[in-house]
Design an enzyme around this catalytic site. Structure first.
Site, PDB file in Angstrom:
ATOM      1  N   CYS A 111       0.804  -1.240   0.000  1.00  0.00           N
ATOM      2  CA  CYS A 111       0.000   0.000   0.000  1.00  0.00           C
ATOM      3  C   CYS A 111       0.831   1.281   0.000  1.00  0.00           C
ATOM      4  O   CYS A 111       0.331   2.342  -0.366  1.00  0.00           O
ATOM      5  CB  CYS A 111      -0.928   0.038   1.214  1.00  0.00           C
ATOM      6  SG  CYS A 111      -2.201  -1.207   1.178  1.00  0.00           S
ATOM      7  N   HIS A 251      -2.872   7.724   4.192  1.00  0.00           N
ATOM      8  CA  HIS A 251      -3.344   6.510   3.510  1.00  0.00           C
ATOM      9  C   HIS A 251      -4.758   6.231   4.030  1.00  0.00           C
ATOM     10  O   HIS A 251      -5.037   6.390   5.214  1.00  0.00           O
ATOM     11  CB  HIS A 251      -2.403   5.355   3.839  1.00  0.00           C
ATOM     12  CG  HIS A 251      -2.830   4.037   3.273  1.00  0.00           C
ATOM     13  ND1 HIS A 251      -3.020   3.854   1.925  1.00  0.00           N
ATOM     14  CD2 HIS A 251      -3.104   2.845   3.856  1.00  0.00           C
ATOM     15  CE1 HIS A 251      -3.397   2.602   1.706  1.00  0.00           C
ATOM     16  NE2 HIS A 251      -3.466   1.968   2.866  1.00  0.00           N
ATOM     17  N   ASN A 281      -9.966   1.326   0.010  1.00  0.00           N
ATOM     18  CA  ASN A 281      -8.506   1.301   0.041  1.00  0.00           C
ATOM     19  C   ASN A 281      -7.998   0.822  -1.323  1.00  0.00           C
ATOM     20  O   ASN A 281      -8.219  -0.328  -1.684  1.00  0.00           O
ATOM     21  CB  ASN A 281      -8.059   0.364   1.170  1.00  0.00           C
ATOM     22  CG  ASN A 281      -6.544   0.260   1.287  1.00  0.00           C
ATOM     23  OD1 ASN A 281      -5.813   0.820   0.471  1.00  0.00           O
ATOM     24  ND2 ASN A 281      -6.087  -0.459   2.289  1.00  0.00           N
TER      25      ASN A 281
HETATM   26  O1  UT7 Z   1      -3.649  -1.120   3.918  1.00  0.00           O
HETATM   27  C1  UT7 Z   1      -3.673  -2.215   4.813  1.00  0.00           C
HETATM   28  C2  UT7 Z   1      -4.984  -2.897   4.700  1.00  0.00           C
HETATM   29  N1  UT7 Z   1      -5.602  -3.367   5.911  1.00  0.00           N
HETATM   30  C3  UT7 Z   1      -6.241  -2.620   6.818  1.00  0.00           C
HETATM   31  O2  UT7 Z   1      -6.126  -1.478   6.879  1.00  0.00           O
HETATM   32  C4  UT7 Z   1      -7.113  -3.338   7.801  1.00  0.00           C
HETATM   33  C5  UT7 Z   1      -7.141  -2.743   9.171  1.00  0.00           C
HETATM   34  N2  UT7 Z   1      -8.227  -3.331   9.923  1.00  0.00           N
HETATM   35  C6  UT7 Z   1      -9.491  -2.883   9.810  1.00  0.00           C
HETATM   36  O3  UT7 Z   1      -9.747  -1.950   9.084  1.00  0.00           O
HETATM   37  C7  UT7 Z   1     -10.553  -3.536  10.671  1.00  0.00           C
HETATM   38  O4  UT7 Z   1      -9.956  -4.437  11.579  1.00  0.00           O
HETATM   39  C8  UT7 Z   1     -11.643  -4.270   9.820  1.00  0.00           C
HETATM   40  C9  UT7 Z   1     -12.494  -3.262   9.094  1.00  0.00           C
HETATM   41  C10 UT7 Z   1     -10.973  -5.204   8.833  1.00  0.00           C
HETATM   42  C11 UT7 Z   1     -12.549  -5.089  10.747  1.00  0.00           C
HETATM   43  O5  UT7 Z   1     -13.161  -4.237  11.720  1.00  0.00           O
HETATM   44  P1  UT7 Z   1     -13.190  -4.677  13.253  1.00  0.00           P
HETATM   45  O6  UT7 Z   1     -13.919  -3.637  13.962  1.00  0.00           O
HETATM   46  O7  UT7 Z   1     -11.771  -4.965  13.665  1.00  0.00           O
HETATM   47  O8  UT7 Z   1     -14.078  -5.980  13.206  1.00  0.00           O
HETATM   48  P2  UT7 Z   1     -13.708  -7.477  13.621  1.00  0.00           P
HETATM   49  O9  UT7 Z   1     -12.797  -8.092  12.611  1.00  0.00           O
HETATM   50  O10 UT7 Z   1     -13.270  -7.492  15.048  1.00  0.00           O
HETATM   51  O11 UT7 Z   1     -15.123  -8.172  13.495  1.00  0.00           O
HETATM   52  C12 UT7 Z   1     -16.220  -7.806  14.351  1.00  0.00           C
HETATM   53  C13 UT7 Z   1     -17.440  -8.619  13.944  1.00  0.00           C
HETATM   54  C14 UT7 Z   1     -17.140 -10.103  13.846  1.00  0.00           C
HETATM   55  O12 UT7 Z   1     -18.304 -10.805  14.310  1.00  0.00           O
HETATM   56  P3  UT7 Z   1     -18.344 -11.418  15.794  1.00  0.00           P
HETATM   57  O13 UT7 Z   1     -17.194 -12.361  15.850  1.00  0.00           O
HETATM   58  O14 UT7 Z   1     -18.201 -10.246  16.705  1.00  0.00           O
HETATM   59  O15 UT7 Z   1     -19.696 -12.086  15.828  1.00  0.00           O
HETATM   60  C15 UT7 Z   1     -16.964 -10.346  12.376  1.00  0.00           C
HETATM   61  O16 UT7 Z   1     -17.286 -11.676  12.001  1.00  0.00           O
HETATM   62  O17 UT7 Z   1     -17.887  -8.227  12.631  1.00  0.00           O
HETATM   63  C16 UT7 Z   1     -17.968  -9.383  11.779  1.00  0.00           C
HETATM   64  N3  UT7 Z   1     -17.612  -8.978  10.415  1.00  0.00           N
HETATM   65  C17 UT7 Z   1     -18.515  -8.517   9.547  1.00  0.00           C
HETATM   66  N4  UT7 Z   1     -19.837  -8.290   9.640  1.00  0.00           N
HETATM   67  C18 UT7 Z   1     -20.460  -7.792   8.555  1.00  0.00           C
HETATM   68  C19 UT7 Z   1     -16.391  -8.993   9.828  1.00  0.00           C
HETATM   69  N5  UT7 Z   1     -16.480  -8.544   8.577  1.00  0.00           N
HETATM   70  C20 UT7 Z   1     -17.782  -8.233   8.373  1.00  0.00           C
HETATM   71  C21 UT7 Z   1     -18.496  -7.709   7.269  1.00  0.00           C
HETATM   72  N6  UT7 Z   1     -19.828  -7.498   7.406  1.00  0.00           N
HETATM   73  N7  UT7 Z   1     -17.904  -7.416   6.103  1.00  0.00           N
END
Ligand code: UT7
Length: 361
Positions: A111, A251, A281
């Site tokens: 990235c 970014h 992104n």
């Molecule tokens: O340039 C580098 C690229 N990478 C990044 O920048 C990623 C950085 N990380 C993030 O932006 C965040 O961690 C995410 C957006 C990827 C995820 O957000 P989060 O607040 O950390 O969510 P999480 O992974 O802790 O998931 C929370 C809940 C989970 O359900 P449970 O286990 O609490 O029941 C996930 O299964 O949200 C669920 N979940 C979704 N729900 C609906 C995960 N993805 C989705 C989705 N839609 N797309």
């Protein structure tokens, strides 16, 4: 003093839009979750390869600077989604631009690649190795996205942005004034795309299928601390603080990352540029595209000092302090454009998702 000024800028965002509602037809997600957790509303899907997307952005940057393609000394394509590894993709951009006097380099720091390309070109110009360069941050991620994995598929989009840099002998400070670059290699496994790269050749890995290792929460935390320390290092080199900076253009990986970083760096909202809602992104294209749009939308004015923090897989990070020149308007424009696309963004990604389902890794 010999400086490397940015005198041309251009972008190429494919017209095809993939909305949060479109994504909800592919897997269990919804607009409310994506918007509140990431700030993203839509992203673009390209129907052409990265060299063609880059060509349009680069041609627009050259028109903006008022220069001819055959005067270009160097083309650097920053990306991690090259059309081909051999030959490199920047040589195809040279061909499309008809910039036959340019050396061509592909550069991959994920990235941050667009900003590392800016760094390399700027250093080469200041050293006298070249007099000018076109750098492009571009990505066509959708072909190797796992469209069955809602954890990552919501986050990324395609796009390209370019800058033309040229040597200027001036007492005025322009271009990159200070920067800090680094990599947290012990965290290289928290963001990995399995299935792309020579280590998968002849191993029985199904062609066209990927599996993403993606520890979102850990990347989230490291992105904030990495970019914060990068910014502090770059600011420290100039002996200044964020109050001396006119605009911060980070970014755009997650709005919550951007807001947390701004809070730690004590950057008020009015000094923060955000366009994540439009594009998601775009990896290497993200920070360059945000800079181009900040200039186009007049958030950047003559002589402004811009702070650009970025991070990506590796985990690579960068922070650059860039002094914009006097000119904020293009010298000229070009009517060059992408060919029309007859498919919708959802059709394109559905095809990729079907490949994954047919050939699971
Ligand atoms: O340039 C580098 C690229 N990478 C990044 O920048 C990623 C950085 N990380 C993030 O932006 C965040 O961690 C995410 C957006 C990827 C995820 O957000 P989060 O607040 O950390 O969510 P999480 O992974 O802790 O998931 C929370 C809940 C989970 O359900 P449970 O286990 O609490 O029941 C996930 O299964 O949200 C669920 N979940 C979704 N729900 C609906 C995960 N993805 C989705 C989705 N839609 N797309």
């Amino acid at each position: 003093m010999r400086q490397a000024a940015i005198t041309g800028w251009g972008k190429c965002a494919p017209d095809n839009i993939l909305s949060n509602d479109d994504l909800a037809t592919l897997f269990d997600t919804n607009d409310e979750w994506i918007t509140s957790r990431t700030g993203m509303k839509e992203r673009r899907i390209s129907h052409v390869p990265i060299s063609e997307l880059s060509h349009i952005a680069a041609a627009r940057a050259l028109a903006c600077a008022g220069v001819n393609a055959d005067d270009v000394d160097m083309i650097i394509l920053g990306s991690c989604s090259f059309d081909s590894q051999v030959p490199n993709s920047s040589s195809r951009i040279q061909q499309l631009l008809q910039a036959s006097n340019a050396a061509c380099m592909d550069l991959n720091t994920a990235c941050t690649s667009g900003m590392y390309a800016l760094s390399v070109a700027s250093a080469m110009i200041k050293a006298g190795t070249i007099n000018n360069a076109v750098i492009i941050g571009a990505e066509v991620i959708h072909p190797f996205m796992d469209w069955t994995d809602r954890n990552v598929a919501i986050l990324f989009g395609d796009g390209a942005a370019a800058f033309y840099l040229e040597a200027e002998d001036t007492e005025e400070n322009v271009g990159i004034q200070a920067e800090a670059l680094g990599c947290i290699a012990d965290s290289r496994d928290i963001l990995a795309v399995n299935g792309v790269g020579l280590k998968y050749a002849n191993q029985g890995w199904p062609l066209g299928t990927t599996l993403w290792d993606f520890e979102g929460r850990e990347i989230f935390k490291q992105a904030i601390t990495g970019m914060q320390s990068g910014c502090e290092k770059a600011l420290g080199k100039m002996g200044i603080s964020t109050s001396d900076v006119d605009i911060v253009i980070p970014h755009q990986a997650n709005l919550r990352i951007i807001e947390a970083l701004a809070q730690r760096l004590k950057v008020p909202n009015e000094k923060l540029f955000v366009n994540i809602h439009r594009y998601g992104n775009m990896s290497a294209a993200t920070a360059p595209m945000a800079i181009v749009e900040a200039v186009e939308e007049k958030h950047v004015t003559s002589g402004d000092l811009i702070l650009v923090p970025a991070f990506g897989a590796g985990l690579t990070w960068s922070a650059q302090l860039i002094r914009w020149g006097q000119r904020c308007e293009p010298i000229a424009t070009t009517d060059i454009a992408l060919p029309e696309c007859k498919e919708s963004a959802l059709d394109i990604v559905t095809r990729v998702a079907e490949t994954h389902l047919k050939n699971p890794a």
